[in-house]
Write an enzyme that holds these catalytic residues in place. Structure first.
Site, PDB file in Angstrom:
ATOM      1  N   ASN A   1       0.823  -1.198   0.000  1.00  0.00           N
ATOM      2  CA  ASN A   1       0.000   0.000   0.000  1.00  0.00           C
ATOM      3  C   ASN A   1       0.861   1.253   0.000  1.00  0.00           C
ATOM      4  OD1 ASN A   1      -1.902   1.969   0.283  1.00  0.00           O
ATOM      5  ND2 ASN A   1      -2.769   1.216   2.187  1.00  0.00           N
ATOM      6  N   ASP A   2       1.533   1.504   1.114  1.00  0.00           N
ATOM      7  CA  ASP A   2       2.316   2.747   1.232  1.00  0.00           C
ATOM      8  C   ASP A   2       3.350   2.894   0.118  1.00  0.00           C
ATOM      9  OD1 ASP A   2       0.930   3.407   3.494  1.00  0.00           O
ATOM     10  OD2 ASP A   2       2.394   2.518   4.860  1.00  0.00           O
TER      11      ASP A   2
END
Lengths: 102, 516
Positions: free
Chosen positions: B443-444
């Site tokens: 995600n990040d």
């Protein structure tokens, strides 16, 4: 060996380490950690010296047992570290060229 | 290095006072040097997967040389002649084999062999059984063992300094006291820090940072006390000084790692790797052992470089990682981004259709893939796609996973060829020419806010430009959760993104079925 000789070896080894480690491919960073773990257990040398020394007197006997315990811990690391590195490295495979048999 | 002869003695006639440094058998020193060189070659071998296995064998050879040399030079035994300096002896306390009346202490040899045997069994069984996804925990556990072994060796050297040749009449050389003090301190920090890292990685302890009020003041105070005591140790070798250093170092290791959050674990694991090296080096200084010093320096710099790479990959300074607290402010950081924005949900069939039509697919794995053990299903999907004539590549962000190179090992375990796997800087420009970016459990590392939003906690972190691909397929457990940084990801809401909600492994398996 005097302190300066030892320090020289240490400083040179730091530089060698710097260049050698930068050349390690990022894909192998996990095996790198596992193998550095195994080799840093060369501390077993100190543990063996303590274990082998004649355990005379109170301090000597305790020292011997501390050494033996350290031998166990370092051995876990040495055998475990090299074994797990070998296991990981065996998994890295090159692409089989198209048409080649498996 | 020269052989000692009685004529060289300038002491009290008992042949003790002349020893200002340890007298070392030159053959033993040479053997230790060879061991050190083997360790350098072991790391050198890791420059490519093709030479890596040979490298590992060099490491094993080096270790064997070091251990056998030590056992020969320090063969346990007893002789009526005390304090003899023989040509064969490594240290002055050793009774060389060649002496008359030398009695080999088979009991001690048996104990040492038993100790090695116990350690070997535990180590090999663990190494065979461990799941590749648990590798970060294993490495943390191994680090703690190196740390504890260093503490025990330092303790043994303190209690019986004559055996290590670092004392005259029980008075330890000042220089050795500093080395020993630093060795025990670094060892203890490595031990307690690694135990905490292990508990966090293994899920026995929450990944969220635990922040004590005034922790910086406490930490600095404890560190200053340790350094002060090491200095004081040179003038007073009392037991309380030594053991207080040890206890305070255990405490500081604990305090340093407890406030560090889950997302920073790659840095922590690398940092502890480095510490375990410095601990070995410090003990090498105490014992004047070349193999230990070379190895310690190698491992120390290796861990330091890995920490640096990890910090750079997160655009975090080393100091701020150590200061801790990352990932703790989920509520504040996620606040304004919680608005309801439209997003598209897709099914496994939709995903399979898009993947089949693609010319090139780049798969972006993250920690979520490791958690759901989806790597094997993923490789199966890759094989199916290749059979359909799709080019499949894998893009790895340096901090995907919980330790450096974690994703690469998992993909290798699933038989993904390593030449299909690319690093961030080598593949990032290719997303623009890619039909499908397939994000699984990451995600990040894909969040464009790192480039555009100066207020974002991850601003400045290099990210994979998945949004530039024609279509983004994003596998995620649910829309509710956000990454470790606690930041919403704009990629979810893009027109060309299709969210595939569910367990990563199940989702990939369904896609594989739909591909038939």
């Amino acid at each position: 060996m005097d302190f300066i000789s030892i320090l020289s070896i240490f400083v040179m080894a730091c530089f060698v380490g710097y260049y050698v480690v930068w050349s390690v491919t990022p894909a192998l960073h996990t095996p790198l950690m596992a193998v550095t773990n195994a080799i840093s257990s060369v501390i077993i040398v100190g543990a063996l010296i303590a274990s082998a020394a004649a355990g005379i007197g109170g301090g000597g006997a305790t020292s011997k047992w501390l050494g033996l315990l350290a031998v166990v811990l370092a051995s876990v690391n040495i055998f475990g570290g090299f074994a797990v590195t070998a296991r990981m490295l065996a998994m890295y495979k090159k692409k089989v060229p198209a048409g080649a048999k498996h | 290095m020269a052989r000692w002869t009685p004529a060289q003695g300038r002491g009290d006639g008992k042949g003790l006072k002349h020893v200002e440094h340890i007298t070392v058998n030159p053959w033993a020193s040479l053997a230790y040097l060879v061991a050190g060189v083997c360790f350098i070659l072991a790391l050198r071998g890791l420059s490519s997967p093709a030479t890596s296995q040979r490298g590992n064998r060099m490491g094993i050879i080096g270790m064997t040389i070091a251990v056998v040399t030590t056992l020969i030079v320090h063969i346990p035994g007893d002789s009526p002649i005390v304090d003899h300096f023989g040509p064969l002896s490594g240290h002055q306390f050793v009774q060389p084999l060649g002496l008359p009346d030398f009695i080999v202490d088979w009991g001690t040899i048996g104990l040492i062999m038993a100790a090695i045997g116990i350690g070997a069994t535990i180590g090999i069984v663990t190494a065979r059984r461990i799941a590749m996804t648990d590798m970060p925990q294993l490495v943390a556990a191994f680090h703690s063992l190196v740390g504890l072994a260093a503490v025990l060796v330092a303790g043994a050297a303190y209690l019986n300094p004559t055996a290590f040749g670092i004392a005259i009449d029980g008075v330890i050389f000042a220089q050795s006291r500093i080395e020993m003090g630093l060795g025990v301190a670094i060892g203890a920090i490595t031990f307690s820090g690694s135990v905490i890292a292990f508990l966090k990685l293994n899920g026995n302890m929450g990944g969220a940072p635990i922040l004590l009020p005034g922790r910086h003041v406490i930490n600095l105070g404890v560190l200053a006390a340790i350094l002060g005591l090491v200095a004081y140790f040179t003038i007073d070798q009392s037991a309380w000084v030594f053991w207080t250093i040890t206890v305070l170092s255990f405490v500081i290791g604990f305090l340093l790692i407890v406030p560090i959050g889950g997302a920073d674990m790659p840095v922590v694991v690398s940092m502890l790797n480095s510490y375990s090296g410095w601990a070995a080096a410090a003990m090498g200084f105490t014992l004047h052992n070349t193999a230990m010093i070379i190895t310690g320096a190698l491992v120390g710099s290796s861990g330091a470089i890995l920490s640096y790479i990890m910090c750079k990959a997160m655009n975090r300074s080393f100091i701020s990682v150590i200061a801790g607290g990352f990932g703790g402010e989920t509520a504040t950081a996620g606040g304004p981004a919680k608005e309801q924005r439209p997003w598209k949900r897709g099914s496994a069939e939709d995903a399979a259709f898009l993947l089949e039509q693609a010319e090139q697919v780049i798969i972006v794995p993250g920690y979520g893939m490791a958690v759901s053990q989806a790597q094997h299903a993923l490789r199966e999907m890759g094989d199916k796609l290749k059979a359909h004539g799709v080019r499949v590549k894998y893009a790895i962000h340096p901090v995907a996973g919980r330790m450096p190179g974690h994703m690469n090992v998992l993909l290798a375990e699933a038989n993904v060829p390593y030449d299909d796997v690319f690093e961030l800087e080598d593949i990032n420009s290719e997303f623009a020419q890619t039909d499908v970016a397939f994000v699984i459990g990451a995600n990040d590392v894909t969040n464009p806010a790192a480039k555009t939003d100066k207020t974002s906690p991850i601003y400045g972190m290099p990210v994979l430009d998945v949004g530039k691909a024609k279509t983004v397929l994003f596998i995620k457990r649910s829309m509710g959760g956000v990454g470790y940084a606690g930041v919403d990801n704009d990629v979810f809401y893009m027109d060309n993104t299709m969210m595939l909600l569910g367990d990563a492994k199940k989702m990939v398996e369904e896609i594989v079925k739909s591909l038939d």
